[in-house]
Design a protein around this motif. Sequence first.
Motif, short mmCIF file in Angstrom:
data_model
loop_
_atom_site.label_atom_id
_atom_site.label_comp_id
_atom_site.label_asym_id
_atom_site.label_seq_id
_atom_site.Cartn_x
_atom_site.Cartn_y
_atom_site.Cartn_z
N LYS A 1 -8.87 4.19 -1.12
CA LYS A 1 -8.07 2.96 -1.07
C LYS A 1 -8.93 1.70 -1.03
CE LYS A 1 -7.43 3.31 3.95
NZ LYS A 1 -8.28 2.16 4.31
N LEU B 1 -9.72 -0.80 -7.73
CA LEU B 1 -8.73 0.04 -8.40
C LEU B 1 -9.14 0.43 -9.81
CD1 LEU B 1 -5.38 -1.62 -7.23
CD2 LEU B 1 -6.15 0.70 -6.75
N VAL C 1 -0.66 0.45 -11.80
CA VAL C 1 -1.32 -0.36 -10.78
C VAL C 1 -0.61 -1.70 -10.62
CG1 VAL C 1 -3.43 -1.66 -10.29
CG2 VAL C 1 -3.58 0.73 -11.01
N GLU C 2 -0.34 -2.37 -11.73
CA GLU C 2 0.24 -3.71 -11.65
C GLU C 2 1.70 -3.68 -11.18
OE1 GLU C 2 -1.48 -6.34 -11.77
OE2 GLU C 2 -3.32 -5.31 -12.39
N ARG D 1 1.57 -3.25 -7.47
CA ARG D 1 1.16 -4.50 -6.84
C ARG D 1 2.32 -5.48 -6.77
NH1 ARG D 1 -4.77 -5.69 -9.66
NH2 ARG D 1 -6.04 -4.59 -8.10
N ALA D 2 3.14 -5.52 -7.82
CA ALA D 2 4.22 -6.51 -7.90
C ALA D 2 5.43 -6.12 -7.06
CB ALA D 2 4.64 -6.71 -9.35
N GLY E 1 7.62 -6.43 -11.74
CA GLY E 1 7.35 -5.04 -11.44
C GLY E 1 8.09 -4.10 -12.37
N TRP F 1 6.31 -4.01 -15.84
CA TRP F 1 5.11 -3.17 -15.77
C TRP F 1 5.51 -1.69 -15.70
CZ3 TRP F 1 0.61 -4.61 -17.31
CH2 TRP F 1 0.13 -5.89 -17.08
N GLN G 1 -10.51 -7.55 -15.20
CA GLN G 1 -9.68 -7.71 -14.02
C GLN G 1 -10.49 -7.89 -12.74
OE1 GLN G 1 -6.26 -7.87 -13.77
NE2 GLN G 1 -6.19 -7.91 -16.00
N GLU G 2 -11.57 -7.13 -12.60
CA GLU G 2 -12.30 -7.10 -11.33
C GLU G 2 -13.75 -7.58 -11.44
OE1 GLU G 2 -9.87 -3.31 -9.38
OE2 GLU G 2 -11.75 -2.95 -10.47
#
Length: 310
Positions: free
Chosen positions: A43, A47, A100-101, A104-105, A157, A160, A206-207
């Motif tokens: 975690k 991601l 993932v997105e 998150r949403a 959400g 996605w 993204q990261e």
Amino acid sequence: MRNAVADAATPPRLAAVNGNGVAGAATAMFVVGTLAGVSGLIKDYPLYGGQLVRYLVASAILLAVTRALGLRFVRLTWREGLLLGGLALLGLALFNVCVVESARASGPALVGTVLGTVPLGLALLEGRPAPRLLAGAAVVVAGATLATGLGSGNLTGLLWALGAWIGEISFSMLAIPLLPKLGAIRVSAYSTALAVPMLAAIGLAQEGPGMFRVPTAAESLGFGYLAVVVTVVAFFLWYSSLPRLGPGRAGLFAGLIPVGAIVTGLVLGVATPSAYDLLGAALVIAGILVGLSASRARRPLGGGRGRRDA
């Protein structure tokens, strides 16, 4: 049900592991559900970087297995190359981005609920599904929806989640024309290898460079499980079973993903299933039994013109 196309490019001893496809499909989807049990180990890892590690390790293992079994490289036509590229992009790379997105949403329940409708989608895409197959798929969808907590969320959400649904459908439907020629091992190996640079590009966007770091010992165990069990084993079992069952019947077993999550949480002592969870699991199993009882036309998937390259 066995046919010549189902065994194309798959060594006999490995093909025998899956019997008529039921055990392989059930195991594959249940195993995918167990990834929830190891999520706590990874975690704190980036991601997208984690997805890259997973597929990098899995592709290395699958390519090594391909070589060890003497399965030579197969030259693809331009159409087959597009299908394989689409499988890697939609079914692996973008699928993971959308999951993932969406989580998150709106949290994980919404995307879990939307993905729970995959059995019905695959049944409809098979062509002229038997009424009993559609009924079974509908029951599986109801059970999976209960087991994932009747997801709710926002429009972002949901969009996605719909993208993840398209990816999950693509994971099966784009592979079907390739399996007669390549077999389960090579489809798994080639698609995961192609997904690695795609995930690297997405992760960097993204990261940034922070997506790359050496995992801790616990994270290494988690990534090892995801790569070996949830990816290598599950992909091989799924793609071995898909031609035997057809997308409609095989899709019924997607309902076992939340069941696998429920059982894993119970075994590890991290979650106790609610009455809704247990009812959802029971509905999934009942729907699978109803759907499997439907008759299926004996026609090969993917056109039946592939080579047998063992």
